[in-house]
Design a protein around this motif. Structure first.
Motif: not given
Length: 152
Positions: A99, A102-103, A109, A136
């Motif tokens: 991870r 994350t966030g 990202r 995402d």
């Protein structure tokens, strides 16, 4: 009736710790790779100061068959590596999601995932594919023995 205990019903004791076990050809090499990926440290076997000390108590054919590492903060699970005679031939049924994003969303990202991917490829990991949409993303990778994991 399958004979299996249901996941509901009478209260069962709560498990607070678990370890993740990797079957592999070279336990120490794979363990040290994961130490670099996760910031873990080598953890010697119970009752021994080092894995070399432990190996000296084992028959020659068993030496180097096991290795382990731990999260130095004590939060993450212990990782245990055991030598097996067969090589990996099919996709993992279970994998780790590392991870790192994350966030974060979108380009931010993706930039973090790509930077970590570059670092891990330099350690011997293999990039398999980028799975992404407008919101995402994750990068499917393989460790130094072909075990799949995701940068998430």
């Amino acid at each position: 009736m399958s004979g299996r205990a249901p996941c509901y019903g009478a209260p069962m004791p709560s498990i607070k710790q678990f370890q993740v076990t990797f079957d592999c050809a070279e336990p120490e090499r794979v363990a040290r790779f994961w130490c670099e990926v996760l910031g873990y440290v080598v953890s010697p076997p119970k009752g021994f100061a080092t894995w070399d000390e432990f190996d000296r108590t084992r028959p020659p054919e068993d030496q180097g068959s096991w290795f382990a590492c731990n999260d130095p903060s004590g939060v993450g699970p212990r990782l245990f590596f055991q030598r097996v005679p067969e090589g990996k031939v099919v996709k993992n049924r279970v994998h780790l999601d590392v991870r790192v994003g994350t966030g974060l969303v979108g380009a931010e990202r993706l930039a973090v995932l790509e930077a970590e991917c570059t670092r891990l490829v330099a350690l011997g990991a293999v990039r398999v594919e980028l799975l992404a949409d407008d919101y995402d993303a994750c990068i499917v990778m393989q460790d130094i023995e072909g075990n799949e994991f995701c940068l998430d």
